[in-house]
Design a protein around this motif. Structure first.
Motif, mmCIF file in Angstrom:
data_model
loop_
_atom_site.group_PDB
_atom_site.id
_atom_site.type_symbol
_atom_site.label_atom_id
_atom_site.label_comp_id
_atom_site.label_asym_id
_atom_site.label_seq_id
_atom_site.Cartn_x
_atom_site.Cartn_y
_atom_site.Cartn_z
ATOM 1 N N ASN A 152 6.796 15.486 -3.472
ATOM 2 C CA ASN A 152 5.606 15.989 -2.813
ATOM 3 C C ASN A 152 5.218 15.014 -1.794
ATOM 4 O OD1 ASN A 152 2.862 17.435 -2.551
ATOM 5 N ND2 ASN A 152 2.154 15.419 -2.852
ATOM 6 N N ARG A 153 4.850 15.619 -0.640
ATOM 7 C CA ARG A 153 4.271 14.649 0.310
ATOM 8 C C ARG A 153 3.116 15.245 0.947
ATOM 9 N NH1 ARG A 153 7.301 11.678 -1.613
ATOM 10 N NH2 ARG A 153 8.901 10.295 -0.523
ATOM 11 N N GLY A 154 1.895 14.542 1.045
ATOM 12 C CA GLY A 154 0.711 14.994 1.458
ATOM 13 C C GLY A 154 -0.470 16.083 0.594
ATOM 14 N N TYR A 155 -1.681 15.716 0.885
ATOM 15 C CA TYR A 155 -2.676 16.532 -0.046
ATOM 16 C C TYR A 155 -3.525 16.983 1.023
ATOM 17 C CZ TYR A 155 -0.723 14.306 -4.071
ATOM 18 O OH TYR A 155 0.021 14.068 -5.079
ATOM 19 N N ALA A 170 1.873 -0.595 3.130
ATOM 20 C CA ALA A 170 1.358 0.159 4.494
ATOM 21 C C ALA A 170 0.079 -0.211 4.949
ATOM 22 C CB ALA A 170 1.612 1.545 4.169
ATOM 23 N N GLU A 171 -0.081 -0.168 6.135
ATOM 24 C CA GLU A 171 -1.417 -0.684 6.780
ATOM 25 C C GLU A 171 -1.817 0.496 7.705
ATOM 26 O OE1 GLU A 171 -2.623 -4.779 8.681
ATOM 27 O OE2 GLU A 171 -2.034 -3.484 10.442
ATOM 28 N N VAL A 172 -3.187 1.182 7.599
ATOM 29 C CA VAL A 172 -3.611 1.990 8.563
ATOM 30 C C VAL A 172 -4.769 1.595 9.263
ATOM 31 C CG1 VAL A 172 -4.645 4.576 8.206
ATOM 32 C CG2 VAL A 172 -2.822 3.701 6.707
ATOM 33 N N VAL A 173 -5.004 1.634 10.343
ATOM 34 C CA VAL A 173 -5.823 1.329 11.266
ATOM 35 C C VAL A 173 -6.521 2.653 11.799
ATOM 36 C CG1 VAL A 173 -6.514 -0.027 13.377
ATOM 37 C CG2 VAL A 173 -4.634 -0.841 11.940
ATOM 38 N N THR A 214 -9.225 7.893 -0.064
ATOM 39 C CA THR A 214 -8.968 8.574 -1.355
ATOM 40 C C THR A 214 -7.691 9.406 -1.039
ATOM 41 O OG1 THR A 214 -11.124 8.589 -2.043
ATOM 42 C CG2 THR A 214 -9.416 10.132 -3.318
ATOM 43 N N VAL A 215 -7.780 10.323 -0.187
ATOM 44 C CA VAL A 215 -6.403 11.037 0.295
ATOM 45 C C VAL A 215 -5.090 9.951 0.441
ATOM 46 C CG1 VAL A 215 -6.773 11.733 2.677
ATOM 47 C CG2 VAL A 215 -5.445 13.142 1.144
ATOM 48 N N LEU A 216 -5.544 8.846 1.373
ATOM 49 C CA LEU A 216 -4.585 7.919 1.518
ATOM 50 C C LEU A 216 -3.706 7.366 0.449
ATOM 51 C CD1 LEU A 216 -5.753 6.260 4.906
ATOM 52 C CD2 LEU A 216 -4.092 7.962 4.758
ATOM 53 N N GLN A 217 -4.787 7.026 -0.630
ATOM 54 C CA GLN A 217 -4.260 6.572 -1.906
ATOM 55 C C GLN A 217 -3.255 7.308 -2.806
ATOM 56 O OE1 GLN A 217 -7.275 3.807 -4.048
ATOM 57 N NE2 GLN A 217 -8.617 4.685 -2.310
ATOM 58 N N LEU A 218 -3.857 8.657 -2.865
ATOM 59 C CA LEU A 218 -2.814 9.615 -3.440
ATOM 60 C C LEU A 218 -1.700 9.809 -3.022
ATOM 61 C CD1 LEU A 218 -5.054 12.691 -4.359
ATOM 62 C CD2 LEU A 218 -3.668 11.301 -5.930
ATOM 63 N N THR A 219 -1.638 9.772 -1.411
ATOM 64 C CA THR A 219 -0.294 9.799 -0.812
ATOM 65 C C THR A 219 0.399 8.450 -0.990
ATOM 66 O OG1 THR A 219 -1.412 11.270 0.908
ATOM 67 C CG2 THR A 219 0.611 10.234 1.723
ATOM 68 N N ALA A 220 -0.220 7.470 -0.994
ATOM 69 C CA ALA A 220 0.425 6.061 -1.344
ATOM 70 C C ALA A 220 1.084 6.414 -2.504
ATOM 71 C CB ALA A 220 -0.580 4.931 -1.052
ATOM 72 N N LEU A 221 0.765 6.766 -3.660
ATOM 73 C CA LEU A 221 1.377 6.747 -4.848
ATOM 74 C C LEU A 221 2.364 7.534 -4.853
ATOM 75 C CD1 LEU A 221 -2.063 7.231 -6.885
ATOM 76 C CD2 LEU A 221 -0.345 5.248 -7.201
ATOM 77 N N ASP A 222 2.418 8.940 -4.255
ATOM 78 C CA ASP A 222 3.707 9.566 -4.116
ATOM 79 C C ASP A 222 4.701 8.896 -3.302
ATOM 80 O OD1 ASP A 222 2.936 11.865 -5.252
ATOM 81 O OD2 ASP A 222 1.734 12.742 -3.570
ATOM 82 N N VAL A 223 4.694 8.251 -2.429
ATOM 83 C CA VAL A 223 5.626 7.577 -1.891
ATOM 84 C C VAL A 223 6.181 6.036 -2.539
ATOM 85 C CG1 VAL A 223 5.223 8.675 0.448
ATOM 86 C CG2 VAL A 223 4.299 6.351 -0.065
ATOM 87 N N GLY A 224 5.518 5.515 -3.374
ATOM 88 C CA GLY A 224 5.584 4.599 -4.137
ATOM 89 C C GLY A 224 5.131 3.377 -3.663
ATOM 90 N N PHE A 246 -2.073 -0.921 -6.364
ATOM 91 C CA PHE A 246 -1.688 -0.043 -7.582
ATOM 92 C C PHE A 246 -0.802 -0.644 -8.699
ATOM 93 C CE2 PHE A 246 -1.968 2.092 -3.386
ATOM 94 C CZ PHE A 246 -2.879 2.833 -3.605
ATOM 95 N N ASP A 247 -1.461 -0.582 -9.994
ATOM 96 C CA ASP A 247 -0.826 -1.261 -11.057
ATOM 97 C C ASP A 247 0.293 -0.460 -11.767
ATOM 98 O OD1 ASP A 247 -3.018 0.054 -11.805
ATOM 99 O OD2 ASP A 247 -3.221 -1.081 -13.631
ATOM 100 N N ARG A 248 1.173 -0.267 -11.047
ATOM 101 C CA ARG A 248 2.228 0.750 -11.698
ATOM 102 C C ARG A 248 3.592 -0.066 -11.066
ATOM 103 N NH1 ARG A 248 3.145 6.266 -8.991
ATOM 104 N NH2 ARG A 248 4.349 5.542 -6.862
ATOM 105 N N PRO A 249 4.698 0.457 -11.949
ATOM 106 C CA PRO A 249 6.267 0.012 -11.190
ATOM 107 C C PRO A 249 6.289 0.028 -9.962
ATOM 108 C CG PRO A 249 6.191 1.030 -13.720
ATOM 109 C CD PRO A 249 4.797 1.376 -13.031
ATOM 110 N N SER A 250 7.062 -0.574 -9.335
ATOM 111 C CA SER A 250 7.590 -0.197 -8.159
ATOM 112 C C SER A 250 8.588 0.771 -7.940
ATOM 113 C CB SER A 250 8.125 -1.597 -7.229
ATOM 114 O OG SER A 250 9.343 -1.894 -8.014
ATOM 115 N N VAL A 251 8.758 1.268 -6.711
ATOM 116 C CA VAL A 251 10.103 2.291 -6.582
ATOM 117 C C VAL A 251 11.139 1.775 -7.271
ATOM 118 C CG1 VAL A 251 11.272 3.737 -5.111
ATOM 119 C CG2 VAL A 251 8.971 3.488 -4.829
#
Length: 472
Positions: free
Chosen positions: A200-203, A275-278, A297-307, A326-331
């Protein structure tokens, strides 16, 4: 949630006080010596220069910085989009003030996401993460997995995979108390499950009645068949995904972009797993706080999908910098884990049928056959010892051979299309059939496999079925 706040610009303020003191002393000197020559007045002009410089420093923008670490929760929901017959999966995302472990939050998310009629996950007693990407689910002895019907089981499996993916889990093991294994619906005894969440990519935000919820629910781009790949067929990275989400001013009435039009993204930078978003947004914009929260929030969900492991969001208008971790394993950690249960290398293959216009995705390491001479389909997996025979094909409708849908259960495949599913178990053999009809064309996926093969590859087969897409 740990919050660190830092305010900049104190040096400029200190310099301003010093410069003001210098300026006052100079004025006193001038009053005490009114007959000073023109040349002796020159140092006074030099003394004013630091004051001007300090004023420029004072005017420089100062940012408040926040670091929001760790604890987040994701819950799955069933969403009925306007104009679509079959529901899709949606997700809500929340940061929590509680300092809870990943095990506790995964457990709570699975319970909240339960789509079974019997609410089976209320019997989930404990979650243990024994390795970074492997979790053990321990149920009480009165669990009710055996009550799952076929379509219900398929839907629940998909939800388990999606939620586990958000927490970086690639393998689940099931226990009843200390005993391994559960009786999982039509599958029978099941010790574990390899997580094969849909790419998946995007919400996006559902509209209409689906939007009337007490919390914000996002629908994935994959569920909506959005564009997720570049011209080379590679999945979008984080920047390209956000660009696609921003540029999607939807024609569809069932959903819309989750990025408000009043937010203008200035720049996106990616370095490793950060990643940095301005962005900019009028500080007087009505409902600004709510819209920025939705954007983050939608940026955080998107960040989880790409690792990603860290996401920096800079608000140039409000002068804030937020860092979400995000406290989960890296890609890399997830990819280092050995894959089991069917797709050893995790790679996928696509089959497109030109004659009847259908597509399907399946594991690339399956022993596929040649396309039939008449072009009606393909043997996806076949073994010499007759352990496995899985194939997909189409045919022109003949009423005397058309299956009776009363013998099947309704299921959802790609694009939210409705199809029919039937399965049987005889001895050590398991057979299944997926059937769909459209414009006098009938489409089928059939499988005749050993019970052991099906038990080890349940998630893989379910994902394959859900990828099946026929001509409209």
């Amino acid at each position: 949630m740990k919050l660190l706040v830092k305010t900049l610009g104190l040096i400029a303020a200190g310099s301003l006080i010093s410069a003001c003191a210098m300026d006052t002393n100079d004025e006193s000197a001038n009053q005490a010596q009114p007959e000073e020559t023109e040349s002796s007045a020159e140092p006074t002009e030099e003394a004013t220069e630091p004051t001007e410089k300090t004023t420029e420093e004072e005017e420089q923008e100062t940012y408040s910085e926040e670091v929001i670490e760790g604890s987040y929760a994701v819950a799955g929901h069933t969403v009925n989009l306007d104009g679509q017959n079959m529901p899709v999966r949606g997700f809500s995302f929340n940061r929590t003030d509680k300092e809870e472990s990943r095990e506790i939050r995964l457990m709570e998310s699975l319970i909240e996401s339960d789509v079974s009629i019997q609410k089976i996950f209320t019997k989930l007693q404990e979650v243990r993460i024994v390795e970074e990407t492997e979790a053990e689910l321990i149920f009480t002895d009165d669990e009710q997995f055996t009550s799952l019907a076929s379509a219900e089981q398929q839907n629940l499996t998909g939800m388990i995979e999606e939620v586990s993916h958000f927490f970086g889990i690639s393998e689940l093991r099931f226990y009843i108390g200390d005993e391994p294994g559960i009786m999982y619906g039509q599958t029978g005894e099941l010790d574990g499950m390899t997580i094969e969440a849909a790419e998946n990519r995007g919400y996006y935000l559902p509209t209409g009645e689906a939007a009337d919820s007490n919390e914000t629910i996002f629908v994935s781009g994959s569920a909506l068949e959005k564009n997720m790949k570049d011209e080379n067929g590679e999945l979008f990275d984080f920047a390209a995904t956000v660009e696609e989400m921003t540029s999607s001013k939807e024609d569809a009435s069932a959903y819309e972009s989750a990025i408000p039009e009043t937010i203008e993204i200035q720049d996106i930078q990616i370095e490793g797993e950060e990643a940095e978003v301005v962005f900019e947004m009028d500080v007087d914009q009505p409902d600004r706080e709510q819209m920025v929260e939705q954007f983050e929030t939608v940026l955080q969900l998107t960040a989880l999908d790409v690792g990603l492991t860290s996401l920096h969001i800079i608000d140039e208008s409000d002068l804030t910098k937020k860092t979400y971790t995000f406290d989960r394993p890296s890609v890399d950690e997830q990819q280092d884990q050995p894959e089991e249960n069917g797709a050893a290398d995790g790679e996928k293959a696509d089959y497109q049928n030109a004659r009847f216009g259908f597509t399907i995705t399946y594991p690339a390491n399956w022993n596929e056959g040649e396309e039939a001479d008449n072009g009606d389909g393909l043997v996806l997996h076949d073994t010499e010892n007759d352990e496995v025979d899985i194939r997909v094909f189409g045919r022109h409708q003949q009423e005397e051979f058309t299956p009776d849908t009363d013998e099947y259960e309704a299921v959802t495949i790609a694009d939210g299309q409705e199809a029919y599913f039937k399965e049987t178990t005889e001895g050590d053999r398991y057979t299944f059939e997926v059937f769909k009809t459209n414009d006098e064309i009938e489409y089928f996926i059939t499988g005749d496999v050993t019970a052991d093969f099906y038990e080890e590859n349940t998630a893989v087969i379910d994902e394959m079925i859900q990828s099946f897409k026929t001509a409209e």
